[in-house]
Design a protein around this motif. Structure first.
Motif, short mmCIF file in Angstrom:
data_model
loop_
_atom_site.label_atom_id
_atom_site.label_comp_id
_atom_site.label_asym_id
_atom_site.label_seq_id
_atom_site.Cartn_x
_atom_site.Cartn_y
_atom_site.Cartn_z
N VAL A 188 0.88 -1.39 0.00
CA VAL A 188 -0.11 0.06 -0.02
C VAL A 188 0.93 1.12 0.04
N PRO A 189 0.24 2.45 -0.46
CA PRO A 189 1.08 3.77 -0.51
C PRO A 189 1.40 4.09 0.83
N PHE A 190 2.32 5.05 0.89
CA PHE A 190 2.93 5.47 2.07
C PHE A 190 1.64 6.45 2.98
N TRP A 191 0.93 7.04 2.62
CA TRP A 191 -0.03 7.75 3.11
C TRP A 191 -1.05 6.79 3.57
N LEU A 192 -1.32 5.76 3.15
CA LEU A 192 -2.17 4.75 3.68
C LEU A 192 -1.61 3.87 4.71
N GLN A 193 -0.06 3.64 4.67
CA GLN A 193 0.63 3.17 5.85
C GLN A 193 0.30 4.04 7.18
N LEU A 194 0.34 5.38 6.84
CA LEU A 194 0.51 6.25 8.06
C LEU A 194 -0.86 6.34 8.78
N THR A 195 -1.71 6.20 7.88
CA THR A 195 -3.22 6.25 8.26
C THR A 195 -3.64 4.84 9.18
N THR A 196 -2.97 3.91 8.48
CA THR A 196 -3.08 2.36 9.08
C THR A 196 -2.54 2.69 10.50
N ALA A 197 -1.19 3.18 10.70
CA ALA A 197 -0.54 3.41 11.83
C ALA A 197 -1.36 3.99 12.69
N VAL A 198 -1.97 5.25 12.52
CA VAL A 198 -2.76 6.04 13.66
C VAL A 198 -3.89 5.18 13.91
N ILE A 199 -4.80 4.45 13.01
CA ILE A 199 -5.78 3.81 13.44
C ILE A 199 -5.20 2.44 14.40
N ASP A 200 -4.33 2.03 13.89
CA ASP A 200 -4.12 0.76 14.71
C ASP A 200 -3.51 1.19 16.03
N GLY A 201 -3.07 2.40 16.21
CA GLY A 201 -2.35 2.79 17.31
C GLY A 201 -3.56 2.92 18.24
N LEU A 202 -4.67 3.73 17.89
CA LEU A 202 -6.00 3.89 18.87
C LEU A 202 -6.59 2.70 19.22
N ILE A 203 -6.69 1.69 18.13
CA ILE A 203 -7.01 0.38 18.61
C ILE A 203 -6.24 -0.39 19.50
N ALA A 204 -4.92 -0.19 19.47
CA ALA A 204 -4.12 -0.76 20.45
C ALA A 204 -4.24 -0.19 21.98
N TYR A 205 -4.31 1.22 21.92
CA TYR A 205 -4.41 1.94 23.04
C TYR A 205 -5.64 1.53 23.96
N THR A 206 -6.79 1.41 23.13
CA THR A 206 -8.21 0.92 23.85
C THR A 206 -7.76 -0.48 24.12
N ALA A 207 -7.04 -1.33 23.51
CA ALA A 207 -7.12 -2.61 24.08
C ALA A 207 -6.13 -2.82 25.21
N VAL A 208 -4.79 -2.14 25.37
CA VAL A 208 -3.95 -2.19 26.34
C VAL A 208 -4.94 -1.63 27.62
N LEU A 209 -5.40 -0.42 27.44
CA LEU A 209 -5.95 0.23 28.72
C LEU A 209 -7.08 -0.82 29.43
N SER A 210 -7.84 -1.25 28.25
CA SER A 210 -8.97 -2.10 28.62
C SER A 210 -8.51 -3.56 29.44
N ILE A 211 -7.31 -4.19 28.99
CA ILE A 211 -6.93 -5.20 29.48
C ILE A 211 -6.24 -4.98 30.94
N ILE A 212 -5.65 -3.93 30.98
CA ILE A 212 -5.45 -3.45 32.38
C ILE A 212 -6.21 -2.85 33.36
N ARG A 213 -7.38 -2.43 32.98
CA ARG A 213 -8.72 -2.00 33.75
C ARG A 213 -9.37 -3.39 34.11
N LEU A 214 -9.25 -4.53 33.27
CA LEU A 214 -9.88 -5.84 33.54
C LEU A 214 -9.12 -6.44 34.56
N LEU A 215 -7.79 -6.55 34.42
CA LEU A 215 -7.05 -7.34 35.40
C LEU A 215 -6.90 -6.79 36.73
N ILE A 216 -7.17 -5.60 37.09
CA ILE A 216 -7.15 -4.66 38.20
C ILE A 216 -8.50 -5.09 38.70
N ALA A 217 -9.64 -4.97 38.07
CA ALA A 217 -10.89 -5.30 38.30
C ALA A 217 -11.09 -6.67 38.86
#
Length: 385
Positions: A170-199
């Protein structure tokens, strides 16, 4: 929108009111994204979920089918579906987990499931202290900071090593867009897992710190612990999303004839076969033990009485016939009462039909993994016809 009282002001509230103050807003004050979306912009969870699904659908399918972008990447088996499903499940957990956790502990306290502390301290004060400790752990600033740093390092490393391999198509601009979206998804995943384990840790602690009252006739059919079904299903969402994320990567690489790394396969197997059952059972084992103990406490007088009658010496003489018949009637009555309590007393915090649904849901990744093979087999048969 209701104005939030700062957590640090809880000490100024009378003790008798303080115990019921655990609210969802107080469990994500360290998360700037969730504070922005829910508190500053006042968007509710359903609206945010709808926006997330639309954005995910446009991105994972729409952008990748543009001419000269994904080389038909989004049309590969299960790619768009798995990506959207993964993002949606993680978003559900991220948005609703604080609310479900707050509701879980507040319900256990307000409905009387939590009785006096085993230490003998005042119940209201002790529970208030427990809530403050839970808020403290949930709101550690290290969680979002650590998650953000980890994700940034991971995304930078992705471009340094030119991976994952399918991004080379894929072109570079789509790679950057993918990185941003994947980063947001990963952020929600990591914090959800942390909160789940604490609970999860907090729930197991509170079941050991308090004596637990189980009401066999409670309308939820699980002794008053029915609220735990919600947190278990959110755990299923997180585990299912994690498994699907690895599954879609392996599927995509396989379709592109790119060898899936041994690490991908190993992580998928560990998450699917080991981690998922451990997390789900983590919510069930301690309550199960407490419920069995409560049931056995009710049964113990019957068991003792039954044993006492059996140990009572009886002579088979004419004079003892009446006494023997009376003892037989008592033994029968005790046995009927024993069986009734066994039948009516719940020993799991969620219903059996819910457990079956959870097992069926968690088998989806295994079923999805064979769908491409079935499609290829059908196409092969059709070509030969």
């Amino acid at each position: 929108m209701e104005e939030l009282s700062p957590i640090q002001d809880v000490d100024e509230i009378p003790v008798m009111q303080r115990a019921s103050l655990l609210r969802a807003q107080e469990l994500y004050q360290n998360d700037p994204l969730l504070v922005l979306l829910k508190d500053r912009l006042a968007l509710n969870s359903f609206m945010l979920l709808a926006i997330g699904i639309v954005v995910g659908s446009v991105f994972f399918y729409g952008l990748y089918i543009l001419p000269g972008t994904g080389h038909g990447l989004a049309n590969q088996p299960l790619f768009a579906v798995l990506e959207i499903a993964t993002a949606t499940l993680l978003l559900i957990a991220y948005l609703w987990l604080p609310e479900i956790v707050a509701t879980l502990f507040h319900t256990l306290w307000s409905t009387g499931v939590l009785k006096e502390p085993v230490s003998g301290e005042d119940a209201t004060t002790f529970y208030a202290h427990f809530c403050k400790e839970l808020q403290k752990w949930m709101n550690q600033p290290v969680w979002p900071i650590g998650a953000a740093v980890f994700i940034i390092i991971y995304l930078l490393n992705r471009f340094i090593v030119s991976g994952p391999p399918f991004l080379n198509y894929v072109p570079f601009w789509l790679q950057l867009t993918t990185a941003v979206i994947d980063g947001l998804i990963a952020y929600t995943a990591v914090l959800s897992i942390i909160r789940l384990l604490i609970a999860l840790i907090a729930m197991n602690r509170i079941f050991h710190l308090f004596t637990i009252y189980i009401n066999p006739l409670h309308p939820d059919d699980v002794g008053g612990l029915g609220i735990m079904g919600s947190i278990v299903w959110l755990s299923v969402c997180i585990m299912l999303a994690t498994t699907l994320s690895f599954l879609q990567t392996i599927e995509l690489l396989t379709h592109r004839s790119i060898f899936s790394s041994t690490l991908d396969l190993l992580v998928l197997i560990v998450v699917y076969i080991v981690v998922t059952p451990v997390v789900i059972l983590g919510w069930l084992v301690t309550p199960h033990g407490v419920m069995v103990k409560a049931r056995d406490a009710v049964l113990k007088p019957l068991v003792d009485e039954f044993a006492a009658i059996l140990d009572h010496p009886q002579q088979l003489t004419k004079e003892d016939v009446t006494s023997i018949l009376a003892d037989n009637d008592r033994l029968s009555a005790i046995k009927r009462r024993y069986d009734l309590i066994i039948d009516m007393f719940p020993i799991w915090p969620i219903e059996v039909k819910q457990i079956r649904r959870i097992i069926a849901t968690l088998t989806l990744p295994a079923l999805l993994s064979v769908i491409p093979n079935i499609i290829d087999f059908v196409n092969l048969i059709l070509k030969r016809m």
